[in-house]
Design a protein around this motif. Structure first.
Motif, PDB file in Angstrom:
ATOM      1  N   ALA A 164      17.225 -71.677  33.796  1.00 58.59           N
ATOM      2  CA  ALA A 164      18.642 -71.701  33.961  1.00 58.59           C
ATOM      3  C   ALA A 164      19.147 -71.224  35.064  1.00 58.59           C
ATOM      4  O   ALA A 164      18.383 -70.170  35.615  1.00 58.59           O
ATOM      5  CB  ALA A 164      19.096 -71.066  32.537  1.00 58.59           C
ATOM      6  N   SER A 165      20.071 -71.714  35.836  1.00 57.57           N
ATOM      7  CA  SER A 165      20.726 -71.333  36.985  1.00 57.57           C
ATOM      8  C   SER A 165      22.129 -71.355  36.983  1.00 57.57           C
ATOM      9  O   SER A 165      22.797 -72.090  36.132  1.00 57.57           O
ATOM     10  CB  SER A 165      20.127 -71.982  38.172  1.00 57.57           C
ATOM     11  OG  SER A 165      20.568 -73.375  37.986  1.00 57.57           O
ATOM     12  N   GLY A 166      22.962 -70.625  37.678  1.00 57.44           N
ATOM     13  CA  GLY A 166      24.375 -70.720  37.972  1.00 57.44           C
ATOM     14  C   GLY A 166      25.046 -69.518  36.972  1.00 57.44           C
ATOM     15  O   GLY A 166      24.229 -68.223  37.159  1.00 57.44           O
ATOM     16  N   ARG A 167      26.095 -69.641  36.318  1.00 57.67           N
ATOM     17  CA  ARG A 167      26.717 -68.461  35.621  1.00 57.67           C
ATOM     18  C   ARG A 167      25.842 -68.120  34.279  1.00 57.67           C
ATOM     19  O   ARG A 167      26.542 -68.559  33.082  1.00 57.67           O
ATOM     20  CB  ARG A 167      28.311 -68.850  35.451  1.00 57.67           C
ATOM     21  CG  ARG A 167      28.829 -68.978  36.775  1.00 57.67           C
ATOM     22  CD  ARG A 167      30.211 -69.697  36.525  1.00 57.67           C
ATOM     23  NE  ARG A 167      31.006 -68.822  35.588  1.00 57.67           N
ATOM     24  CZ  ARG A 167      31.897 -67.763  36.219  1.00 57.67           C
ATOM     25  NH1 ARG A 167      31.811 -67.707  37.506  1.00 57.67           N
ATOM     26  NH2 ARG A 167      32.723 -67.128  35.446  1.00 57.67           N
ATOM     27  N   THR A 168      24.741 -67.848  34.437  1.00 56.26           N
ATOM     28  CA  THR A 168      23.961 -67.420  33.054  1.00 56.26           C
ATOM     29  C   THR A 168      24.423 -66.544  32.359  1.00 56.26           C
ATOM     30  O   THR A 168      24.166 -66.557  31.028  1.00 56.26           O
ATOM     31  CB  THR A 168      22.492 -67.269  33.432  1.00 56.26           C
ATOM     32  OG1 THR A 168      22.356 -66.016  34.485  1.00 56.26           O
ATOM     33  CG2 THR A 168      21.657 -68.523  34.427  1.00 56.26           C
ATOM     34  N   PHE A 169      25.080 -65.651  32.942  1.00 59.75           N
ATOM     35  CA  PHE A 169      25.845 -64.382  32.150  1.00 59.75           C
ATOM     36  C   PHE A 169      26.548 -64.701  30.927  1.00 59.75           C
ATOM     37  O   PHE A 169      26.781 -64.299  29.991  1.00 59.75           O
ATOM     38  CB  PHE A 169      26.596 -63.362  33.008  1.00 59.75           C
ATOM     39  CG  PHE A 169      27.489 -63.811  33.846  1.00 59.75           C
ATOM     40  CD1 PHE A 169      27.270 -64.357  35.218  1.00 59.75           C
ATOM     41  CD2 PHE A 169      28.731 -64.073  33.309  1.00 59.75           C
ATOM     42  CE1 PHE A 169      28.286 -65.088  35.931  1.00 59.75           C
ATOM     43  CE2 PHE A 169      29.925 -64.823  34.197  1.00 59.75           C
ATOM     44  CZ  PHE A 169      29.548 -64.967  35.358  1.00 59.75           C
ATOM     45  N   SER A 170      27.206 -65.979  31.000  1.00 61.18           N
ATOM     46  CA  SER A 170      28.002 -66.857  30.144  1.00 61.18           C
ATOM     47  C   SER A 170      27.527 -67.211  29.083  1.00 61.18           C
ATOM     48  O   SER A 170      28.060 -67.796  28.057  1.00 61.18           O
ATOM     49  CB  SER A 170      28.960 -67.756  31.035  1.00 61.18           C
ATOM     50  OG  SER A 170      28.194 -69.039  31.207  1.00 61.18           O
ATOM     51  N   ALA A 171      26.076 -67.413  29.232  1.00 61.33           N
ATOM     52  CA  ALA A 171      25.522 -68.173  28.205  1.00 61.33           C
ATOM     53  C   ALA A 171      24.283 -67.100  27.366  1.00 61.33           C
ATOM     54  O   ALA A 171      23.233 -66.880  28.095  1.00 61.33           O
ATOM     55  CB  ALA A 171      24.668 -69.421  28.635  1.00 61.33           C
ATOM     56  N   ASN A 172      24.698 -66.550  26.128  1.00 60.77           N
ATOM     57  CA  ASN A 172      23.973 -65.480  25.710  1.00 60.77           C
ATOM     58  C   ASN A 172      23.015 -65.975  24.594  1.00 60.77           C
ATOM     59  O   ASN A 172      21.938 -65.268  24.125  1.00 60.77           O
ATOM     60  CB  ASN A 172      24.757 -64.581  24.854  1.00 60.77           C
ATOM     61  CG  ASN A 172      24.039 -63.259  24.656  1.00 60.77           C
ATOM     62  OD1 ASN A 172      23.228 -62.737  25.334  1.00 60.77           O
ATOM     63  ND2 ASN A 172      24.151 -62.780  23.271  1.00 60.77           N
ATOM     64  N   THR A 173      22.964 -67.438  24.441  1.00 58.44           N
ATOM     65  CA  THR A 173      21.965 -68.008  23.535  1.00 58.44           C
ATOM     66  C   THR A 173      21.519 -69.203  24.371  1.00 58.44           C
ATOM     67  O   THR A 173      22.340 -69.924  24.963  1.00 58.44           O
ATOM     68  CB  THR A 173      22.775 -68.255  22.299  1.00 58.44           C
ATOM     69  OG1 THR A 173      22.939 -67.381  21.511  1.00 58.44           O
ATOM     70  CG2 THR A 173      21.538 -69.260  21.402  1.00 58.44           C
ATOM     71  N   ILE A 174      20.062 -69.445  24.305  1.00 58.72           N
ATOM     72  CA  ILE A 174      19.602 -70.637  24.795  1.00 58.72           C
ATOM     73  C   ILE A 174      18.730 -71.152  23.480  1.00 58.72           C
ATOM     74  O   ILE A 174      18.230 -70.620  22.847  1.00 58.72           O
ATOM     75  CB  ILE A 174      18.639 -70.431  25.926  1.00 58.72           C
ATOM     76  CG1 ILE A 174      19.172 -69.609  27.014  1.00 58.72           C
ATOM     77  CG2 ILE A 174      17.723 -71.623  26.262  1.00 58.72           C
ATOM     78  CD1 ILE A 174      20.221 -70.368  27.768  1.00 58.72           C
ATOM     79  N   VAL A 223      26.448 -73.712  34.209  1.00 57.74           N
ATOM     80  CA  VAL A 223      25.254 -73.225  33.887  1.00 57.74           C
ATOM     81  C   VAL A 223      24.259 -74.539  33.941  1.00 57.74           C
ATOM     82  O   VAL A 223      24.833 -75.682  33.473  1.00 57.74           O
ATOM     83  CB  VAL A 223      24.781 -72.552  32.787  1.00 57.74           C
ATOM     84  CG1 VAL A 223      23.312 -72.402  32.247  1.00 57.74           C
ATOM     85  CG2 VAL A 223      25.687 -71.274  32.265  1.00 57.74           C
ATOM     86  N   GLN A 224      23.155 -74.504  34.847  1.00 56.81           N
ATOM     87  CA  GLN A 224      22.525 -75.538  34.828  1.00 56.81           C
ATOM     88  C   GLN A 224      21.182 -75.359  34.222  1.00 56.81           C
ATOM     89  O   GLN A 224      20.564 -74.254  34.270  1.00 56.81           O
ATOM     90  CB  GLN A 224      22.188 -75.868  36.547  1.00 56.81           C
ATOM     91  CG  GLN A 224      23.291 -76.373  37.176  1.00 56.81           C
ATOM     92  CD  GLN A 224      24.187 -75.469  37.445  1.00 56.81           C
ATOM     93  OE1 GLN A 224      23.858 -74.290  37.993  1.00 56.81           O
ATOM     94  NE2 GLN A 224      25.504 -75.608  37.311  1.00 56.81           N
ATOM     95  N   LEU A 225      20.564 -76.196  33.478  1.00 53.07           N
ATOM     96  CA  LEU A 225      19.617 -76.352  32.825  1.00 53.07           C
ATOM     97  C   LEU A 225      18.544 -77.465  32.872  1.00 53.07           C
ATOM     98  O   LEU A 225      18.813 -78.674  33.134  1.00 53.07           O
ATOM     99  CB  LEU A 225      19.669 -76.155  31.296  1.00 53.07           C
ATOM    100  CG  LEU A 225      20.688 -75.361  30.822  1.00 53.07           C
ATOM    101  CD1 LEU A 225      21.228 -75.749  29.154  1.00 53.07           C
ATOM    102  CD2 LEU A 225      20.437 -73.770  30.741  1.00 53.07           C
TER     103      LEU A 225
END
Length: 122
Positions: A24-34, A2-4
């Protein structure tokens, strides 16, 4: 991965406002919390605010409750941190981070942006 990418930092006077953005870009589905963290000179990185992406639930550090608001724009994969009533002690580099769970711990975040500097003049 995930790139931020953060933006919106700058110089503001005490009592002023600033809005930070984190896209956010990339595999954003893997990050449920920002979340947003900050690090002042000579201090450890600390939690500021976070949002559970799937339900939009925010959570805050006590030091910013009532002054900062975190929100998200699903369509743009962007999280915002609206900061108001800023104080000199809010001066820090602000980092956007992403992880699978809602946590205030830096160790709970898997991905980090490069940070954006916020300076509050007295």
């Amino acid at each position: 991965q995930v790139q931020l990418v953060e933006s919106g930092g700058g110089l503001v006077e005490t009592g002023g406002s600033l809005r930070l953005s984190c896209t956010a870009s990339g595999r954003t589905f893997s990050a449920n919390t920002i979340a947003w963290f900050r690090q002042a000179p000579g201090k450890e990185r600390e939690f500021v605010a976070g949002i559970i992406w799937s339900i939009g639930q925010p959570y805050y550090a006590d030091s910013v409750k009532g002054r900062f608001t975190i929100s998200r724009d699903n369509a743009k994969n962007t999280v915002f941190l609206q900061m108001s009533s800023l104080k000199p002690e809010d001066t820090a580099v602000y980092y956007c981070a992403a992880g699978p769970y809602a946590t205030v711990a830096t160790a709970g975040m898997n991905y980090w942006g490069k940070g954006t500097l916020v300076t509050v003049s007295s």
